[in-house]
Scaffold this motif. Structure first.
Motif, PDB file in Angstrom:
ATOM      1  N   UNK A 181       0.827  -1.209   0.000  1.00  0.00           N
ATOM      2  CA  UNK A 181       0.000   0.000   0.000  1.00  0.00           C
ATOM      3  C   UNK A 181       0.862   1.261   0.000  1.00  0.00           C
ATOM      4  N   UNK A 182       1.885   1.270   0.838  1.00  0.00           N
ATOM      5  CA  UNK A 182       2.765   2.432   0.899  1.00  0.00           C
ATOM      6  C   UNK A 182       3.468   2.670  -0.433  1.00  0.00           C
TER       7      UNK A 182
ATOM      8  N   UNK B  58       2.411   1.798  -3.427  1.00  0.00           N
ATOM      9  CA  UNK B  58       1.408   2.283  -4.376  1.00  0.00           C
ATOM     10  C   UNK B  58       1.037   3.734  -4.107  1.00  0.00           C
ATOM     11  N   UNK B  59       0.844   4.080  -2.843  1.00  0.00           N
ATOM     12  CA  UNK B  59       0.467   5.456  -2.495  1.00  0.00           C
ATOM     13  C   UNK B  59       1.603   6.436  -2.747  1.00  0.00           C
ATOM     14  N   UNK B  60       2.857   5.999  -2.571  1.00  0.00           N
ATOM     15  CA  UNK B  60       3.982   6.876  -2.888  1.00  0.00           C
ATOM     16  C   UNK B  60       4.068   7.143  -4.385  1.00  0.00           C
ATOM     17  N   UNK B  61       3.636   6.179  -5.184  1.00  0.00           N
ATOM     18  CA  UNK B  61       3.651   6.362  -6.637  1.00  0.00           C
ATOM     19  C   UNK B  61       2.514   7.279  -7.079  1.00  0.00           C
ATOM     20  N   UNK B  62       1.335   7.138  -6.444  1.00  0.00           N
ATOM     21  CA  UNK B  62       0.180   7.961  -6.804  1.00  0.00           C
ATOM     22  C   UNK B  62      -0.827   7.942  -5.662  1.00  0.00           C
ATOM     23  N   UNK B  63      -0.817   8.993  -4.867  1.00  0.00           N
ATOM     24  CA  UNK B  63      -1.695   9.065  -3.691  1.00  0.00           C
ATOM     25  C   UNK B  63      -3.155   9.259  -4.061  1.00  0.00           C
TER      26      UNK B  63
ATOM     27  N   UNK C 101     -13.112  -2.000   1.959  1.00  0.00           N
ATOM     28  CA  UNK C 101     -13.220  -1.526   3.352  1.00  0.00           C
ATOM     29  C   UNK C 101     -11.985  -1.862   4.187  1.00  0.00           C
ATOM     30  N   UNK C 102     -11.491  -3.110   4.193  1.00  0.00           N
ATOM     31  CA  UNK C 102     -10.261  -3.375   4.954  1.00  0.00           C
ATOM     32  C   UNK C 102      -9.058  -2.593   4.435  1.00  0.00           C
ATOM     33  N   UNK C 103      -9.008  -2.359   3.135  1.00  0.00           N
ATOM     34  CA  UNK C 103      -7.921  -1.559   2.563  1.00  0.00           C
ATOM     35  C   UNK C 103      -8.008  -0.128   3.083  1.00  0.00           C
ATOM     36  N   UNK C 104      -9.193   0.447   3.055  1.00  0.00           N
ATOM     37  CA  UNK C 104      -9.387   1.812   3.556  1.00  0.00           C
ATOM     38  C   UNK C 104      -8.993   1.903   5.028  1.00  0.00           C
ATOM     39  N   UNK C 105      -9.375   0.871   5.815  1.00  0.00           N
ATOM     40  CA  UNK C 105      -9.026   0.866   7.246  1.00  0.00           C
ATOM     41  C   UNK C 105      -7.512   0.841   7.442  1.00  0.00           C
ATOM     42  N   UNK C 106      -6.817   0.057   6.634  1.00  0.00           N
ATOM     43  CA  UNK C 106      -5.348   0.010   6.736  1.00  0.00           C
ATOM     44  C   UNK C 106      -4.745   1.377   6.432  1.00  0.00           C
ATOM     45  N   UNK C 107      -5.246   2.021   5.407  1.00  0.00           N
ATOM     46  CA  UNK C 107      -4.732   3.349   5.061  1.00  0.00           C
ATOM     47  C   UNK C 107      -4.982   4.327   6.207  1.00  0.00           C
ATOM     48  N   UNK C 108      -6.167   4.260   6.803  1.00  0.00           N
ATOM     49  CA  UNK C 108      -6.481   5.140   7.933  1.00  0.00           C
ATOM     50  C   UNK C 108      -5.553   4.846   9.113  1.00  0.00           C
ATOM     51  N   UNK C 109      -5.268   3.570   9.346  1.00  0.00           N
ATOM     52  CA  UNK C 109      -4.372   3.177  10.438  1.00  0.00           C
ATOM     53  C   UNK C 109      -2.963   3.717  10.175  1.00  0.00           C
ATOM     54  N   UNK C 110      -2.508   3.654   8.933  1.00  0.00           N
ATOM     55  CA  UNK C 110      -1.192   4.195   8.579  1.00  0.00           C
ATOM     56  C   UNK C 110      -1.143   5.709   8.790  1.00  0.00           C
TER      57      UNK C 110
ATOM     58  N   UNK D  18      11.330   1.196   1.021  1.00  0.00           N
ATOM     59  CA  UNK D  18      10.547   0.506   2.047  1.00  0.00           C
ATOM     60  C   UNK D  18      11.189  -0.803   2.495  1.00  0.00           C
ATOM     61  N   UNK D  19      12.345  -1.135   1.966  1.00  0.00           N
ATOM     62  CA  UNK D  19      12.984  -2.402   2.297  1.00  0.00           C
ATOM     63  C   UNK D  19      13.571  -2.440   3.716  1.00  0.00           C
ATOM     64  N   UNK D  20      13.620  -1.305   4.393  1.00  0.00           N
ATOM     65  CA  UNK D  20      14.188  -1.250   5.744  1.00  0.00           C
ATOM     66  C   UNK D  20      13.139  -1.358   6.836  1.00  0.00           C
ATOM     67  N   UNK D  21      11.890  -1.489   6.457  1.00  0.00           N
ATOM     68  CA  UNK D  21      10.820  -1.601   7.457  1.00  0.00           C
ATOM     69  C   UNK D  21      11.048  -2.863   8.264  1.00  0.00           C
ATOM     70  N   UNK D  22      10.954  -2.732   9.583  1.00  0.00           N
ATOM     71  CA  UNK D  22      11.116  -3.885  10.465  1.00  0.00           C
ATOM     72  C   UNK D  22       9.786  -4.502  10.776  1.00  0.00           C
TER      73      UNK D  22
END
Length: 155
Positions: free
Chosen positions: A10-11, A13-18, A34-43, A151-155
């Motif tokens: 998601x990150x 994709x959103x960095x390429x085109x928000x 709906x779950x996708x939207x919730x994840x974006x809201x959580x981020x 994003x490859x450094x995300x733990x």
């Protein structure tokens, strides 16, 4: 906050085109809307997504010249720094501003239409604070520019 592979996708994709629609994002990451939207809201709530902005073409708004400005100072007091930070913050043409390690104390990225406009920025910069040395380098050609973070450094 722990980010899983779907969050990473998601990150990216959103960095390429928000402006990508949630339904399209959901399809690309294998979720329903709906779950996708919730994840974006959580981020967003967690501060992983800080804000969404429009990237403006510098040439079309007549600030196609990029200048990197290296600043050295002999003064390192908090009072001096606060005055310098305020002076730099008041100059719209300064689009990035860093405190550095090494021989250069501060590095600025400035965008202007031409050398004459940069000279005005330079004069504003030196008017408000005592600086030891200011060195300006004009970018001849932009070879890579991205706002997308790796994003490859995300733990």
């Amino acid at each position: 906050m722990k980010l899983d592979s779907i969050d990473r996708k998601l990150l990216a994709l959103l960095q390429a085109d928000a402006e990508t629609q949630v339904a399209e994002l959901a399809a690309q990451v294998g979720l329903s809307a709906t779950p996708c939207w919730r994840r974006i809201q959580r981020l967003k709530e967690a501060g992983v997504i800080k804000r969404q902005v429009a990237l403006v073409d510098r040439d079309k708004v007549n600030v196609g010249v990029t200048v990197f400005v290296a600043v050295r100072t002999s003064t390192h007091s908090q009072e001096w720094f606060e005055r310098f930070r305020a002076a730099v913050g008041a100059i719209d043409e300064v689009v990035e501003f860093y405190r550095m390690s090494g021989e250069v104390d501060y590095l600025l990225r400035v965008v202007v239409p031409d050398i004459a406009a940069y000279d005005k920025v330079y004069k504003r910069l030196i008017a408000d604070t005592q600086l030891l040395d200011v060195s300006s380098s004009f970018a001849m050609e932009e070879l890579k520019f991205t706002t997308a973070l790796p994003l490859s450094y995300i733990r």
